[in-house]
Design a protein around this motif. Structure first.
Motif, PDB file in Angstrom:
ATOM      1  N   ILE A  99      27.826 -41.304   0.978  1.00 42.89           N
ATOM      2  CA  ILE A  99      29.284 -41.511   0.927  1.00 42.89           C
ATOM      3  C   ILE A  99      29.979 -40.639   1.977  1.00 42.89           C
ATOM      4  O   ILE A  99      30.868 -41.090   2.709  1.00 42.89           O
ATOM      5  CB  ILE A  99      29.830 -41.194  -0.474  1.00 42.89           C
ATOM      6  CG1 ILE A  99      29.301 -42.217  -1.487  1.00 42.89           C
ATOM      7  CG2 ILE A  99      31.356 -41.192  -0.474  1.00 42.89           C
ATOM      8  CD1 ILE A  99      29.618 -41.877  -2.930  1.00 42.89           C
ATOM      9  N   GLY A 100      29.565 -39.384   2.065  1.00 41.84           N
ATOM     10  CA  GLY A 100      30.145 -38.474   3.052  1.00 41.84           C
ATOM     11  C   GLY A 100      29.930 -38.961   4.472  1.00 41.84           C
ATOM     12  O   GLY A 100      30.843 -38.891   5.309  1.00 41.84           O
ATOM     13  N   ALA A 101      28.732 -39.473   4.762  1.00 38.48           N
ATOM     14  CA  ALA A 101      28.418 -39.963   6.108  1.00 38.48           C
ATOM     15  C   ALA A 101      29.269 -41.173   6.473  1.00 38.48           C
ATOM     16  O   ALA A 101      29.731 -41.310   7.609  1.00 38.48           O
ATOM     17  CB  ALA A 101      26.935 -40.310   6.211  1.00 38.48           C
ATOM     18  N   ILE A 102      29.483 -42.060   5.502  1.00 39.57           N
ATOM     19  CA  ILE A 102      30.331 -43.236   5.737  1.00 39.57           C
ATOM     20  C   ILE A 102      31.754 -42.797   6.085  1.00 39.57           C
ATOM     21  O   ILE A 102      32.342 -43.258   7.066  1.00 39.57           O
ATOM     22  CB  ILE A 102      30.350 -44.157   4.499  1.00 39.57           C
ATOM     23  CG1 ILE A 102      28.981 -44.810   4.288  1.00 39.57           C
ATOM     24  CG2 ILE A 102      31.421 -45.235   4.656  1.00 39.57           C
ATOM     25  CD1 ILE A 102      28.850 -45.543   2.971  1.00 39.57           C
ATOM     26  N   ASP A 139      27.999 -34.735   9.320  1.00 39.59           N
ATOM     27  CA  ASP A 139      27.031 -35.438  10.159  1.00 39.59           C
ATOM     28  C   ASP A 139      27.633 -36.722  10.722  1.00 39.59           C
ATOM     29  O   ASP A 139      27.394 -37.086  11.873  1.00 39.59           O
ATOM     30  CB  ASP A 139      25.761 -35.759   9.366  1.00 39.59           C
ATOM     31  CG  ASP A 139      24.572 -36.046  10.276  1.00 39.59           C
ATOM     32  OD1 ASP A 139      24.651 -35.721  11.479  1.00 39.59           O
ATOM     33  OD2 ASP A 139      23.577 -36.602   9.789  1.00 39.59           O
ATOM     34  N   GLY A 140      28.402 -37.423   9.904  1.00 40.25           N
ATOM     35  CA  GLY A 140      29.047 -38.635  10.391  1.00 40.25           C
ATOM     36  C   GLY A 140      30.128 -38.343  11.419  1.00 40.25           C
ATOM     37  O   GLY A 140      30.317 -39.094  12.366  1.00 40.25           O
ATOM     38  N   LEU A 141      30.802 -37.207  11.264  1.00 40.52           N
ATOM     39  CA  LEU A 141      31.911 -36.845  12.139  1.00 40.52           C
ATOM     40  C   LEU A 141      31.445 -36.190  13.429  1.00 40.52           C
ATOM     41  O   LEU A 141      31.951 -36.481  14.509  1.00 40.52           O
ATOM     42  CB  LEU A 141      32.859 -35.901  11.402  1.00 40.52           C
ATOM     43  CG  LEU A 141      34.161 -35.520  12.105  1.00 40.52           C
ATOM     44  CD1 LEU A 141      35.058 -36.744  12.254  1.00 40.52           C
ATOM     45  CD2 LEU A 141      34.882 -34.436  11.310  1.00 40.52           C
ATOM     46  N   ALA A 142      30.463 -35.295  13.322  1.00 35.46           N
ATOM     47  CA  ALA A 142      30.028 -34.527  14.491  1.00 35.46           C
ATOM     48  C   ALA A 142      28.528 -34.684  14.726  1.00 35.46           C
ATOM     49  O   ALA A 142      28.109 -35.354  15.662  1.00 35.46           O
ATOM     50  CB  ALA A 142      30.404 -33.065  14.311  1.00 35.46           C
ATOM     51  N   ASN A 171      21.920 -39.701   8.830  1.00 30.17           N
ATOM     52  CA  ASN A 171      21.622 -40.312  10.132  1.00 30.17           C
ATOM     53  C   ASN A 171      21.644 -41.829  10.035  1.00 30.17           C
ATOM     54  O   ASN A 171      22.259 -42.523  10.848  1.00 30.17           O
ATOM     55  CB  ASN A 171      20.233 -39.871  10.629  1.00 30.17           C
ATOM     56  CG  ASN A 171      20.268 -38.557  11.388  1.00 30.17           C
ATOM     57  OD1 ASN A 171      21.293 -38.173  11.944  1.00 30.17           O
ATOM     58  ND2 ASN A 171      19.158 -37.866  11.406  1.00 30.17           N
ATOM     59  N   PHE A 172      20.959 -42.350   9.036  1.00 32.79           N
ATOM     60  CA  PHE A 172      20.802 -43.803   8.907  1.00 32.79           C
ATOM     61  C   PHE A 172      22.132 -44.481   8.572  1.00 32.79           C
ATOM     62  O   PHE A 172      22.471 -45.518   9.143  1.00 32.79           O
ATOM     63  CB  PHE A 172      19.755 -44.122   7.840  1.00 32.79           C
ATOM     64  CG  PHE A 172      19.462 -45.600   7.721  1.00 32.79           C
ATOM     65  CD1 PHE A 172      18.766 -46.258   8.719  1.00 32.79           C
ATOM     66  CD2 PHE A 172      19.886 -46.321   6.620  1.00 32.79           C
ATOM     67  CE1 PHE A 172      18.499 -47.616   8.625  1.00 32.79           C
ATOM     68  CE2 PHE A 172      19.632 -47.678   6.514  1.00 32.79           C
ATOM     69  CZ  PHE A 172      18.928 -48.329   7.519  1.00 32.79           C
ATOM     70  N   ILE A 173      22.880 -43.890   7.649  1.00 33.46           N
ATOM     71  CA  ILE A 173      24.174 -44.464   7.272  1.00 33.46           C
ATOM     72  C   ILE A 173      25.124 -44.475   8.465  1.00 33.46           C
ATOM     73  O   ILE A 173      25.824 -45.460   8.736  1.00 33.46           O
ATOM     74  CB  ILE A 173      24.794 -43.671   6.101  1.00 33.46           C
ATOM     75  CG1 ILE A 173      23.952 -43.843   4.823  1.00 33.46           C
ATOM     76  CG2 ILE A 173      26.220 -44.115   5.850  1.00 33.46           C
ATOM     77  CD1 ILE A 173      23.891 -45.253   4.287  1.00 33.46           C
ATOM     78  N   SER A 174      25.141 -43.370   9.206  1.00 30.65           N
ATOM     79  CA  SER A 174      25.992 -43.283  10.387  1.00 30.65           C
ATOM     80  C   SER A 174      25.543 -44.282  11.453  1.00 30.65           C
ATOM     81  O   SER A 174      26.364 -44.900  12.133  1.00 30.65           O
ATOM     82  CB  SER A 174      25.952 -41.861  10.948  1.00 30.65           C
ATOM     83  OG  SER A 174      26.831 -41.723  12.042  1.00 30.65           O
TER      84      SER A 174
END
Length: 259
Positions: free
Chosen positions: A88-91, A155-158, A193-196
């Motif tokens: 959820i955080g990565a999304i 991770d999704g942001l940076a 990694n995968f979600i992003s």
């Protein structure tokens, strides 16, 4: 600009970087410190660099995660809340990457990583050698959700440094061995990694041929790194982790305040 990435010498150098990054990432996290600058130097645009790096990194983190899982150093059921929270955080982080100014984040990152470095150098980085999971308590679930959401979002942001943050925060939040710590860190790094990556693919920001090629070398490096960490334990993990956080701190300080 993409032609530079297909030059044979440049491609070979990128694969060599990927091999080293896979090893480092499997042991301590921080492989993105090598691959992201290398891809930018090769001439890829920033968004394609991030997307291609996520593709390659997914191969490496999957290999490391699966290796720890096979050695019973990662329990998916026990860490289910962490997995969901990280996804959820990565999304959220990936969706907001183009809408938020990360200037403040870039200024704060060096301070955060220096704290991590000091903690790893002078604190106790998972000192116990017992491969037993933490006790299930209501507080454990809260920790899993807060940690997963925040690090998945980051991770999704940076991206670069996420695996290092996982290793350090695991030591602070959970009483378990350094090998269990690494198993959790590498597995959650794969999830984000995968979600992003899925989002970058949808946006068309991935060079698939280069990403898969580098991914193969990242897989090899991750396989070697994970098996080395399992074999040598804290004697290998601690010095590499300490080196990674110090180098990452220096890099972030230079980029945020001096460049």
């Amino acid at each position: 600009m993409l032609e530079l990435a297909f030059d044979p010498l440049t491609w070979a150098l990128l694969c060599a970087v990927a091999l080293a990054a896979g090893f480092i990432d499997a042991v301590a996290g921080g492989g993105g410190m090598l691959t992201v600058p290398a891809l930018l130097t090769a001439g890829l645009p920033p968004h394609v660099t991030l997307g291609t790096n996520k593709l390659a990194a997914s191969f490496g983190s999957l290999t490391a995660s699966f290796t720890y899982y096979k050695k019973q150093l990662f329990n998916p059921r026990f860490w289910a809340a962490s997995t969901l929270a990280t996804a959820i955080g990565a999304i959220l982080g990936t969706l907001l990457v183009d809408k938020l100014s990360i200037e403040v984040l870039n200024k704060l990152l060096p301070i955060i990583i220096i704290v991590v470095a000091l903690y790893s150098l002078f604190g106790s980085l998972s000192s116990t050698e017992l491969n037993t999971l933490p006790k299930k308590t209501p507080a454990l679930k809260i920790k899993q959700w807060l940690q997963g959401l925040s690090l998945g979002f980051f991770d999704g942001l940076a991206g670069p440094g996420t695996g290092t943050f996982w290793t350090a925060s695991n030591s602070l939040l959970y009483k378990m061995s350094l090998l269990l710590n690494c198993g959790l860190a590498r597995s959650m790094n794969f999830v984000s990694n995968f979600i992003s990556l899925i989002t970058f693919v949808a946006l068309g920001h991935v060079n698939f041929l280069l990403g898969v090629t580098m991914g193969a070398f990242l897989m090899l490096g991750a396989w070697i790194g994970a098996h080395s960490a399992i074999k040598f334990g804290s004697k290998l993990i601690k010095p590499i982790f300490n080196t990674v956080v110090i180098v990452l701190a220096g890099k972030l300080i230079f980029e945020a305040y001096m460049s």
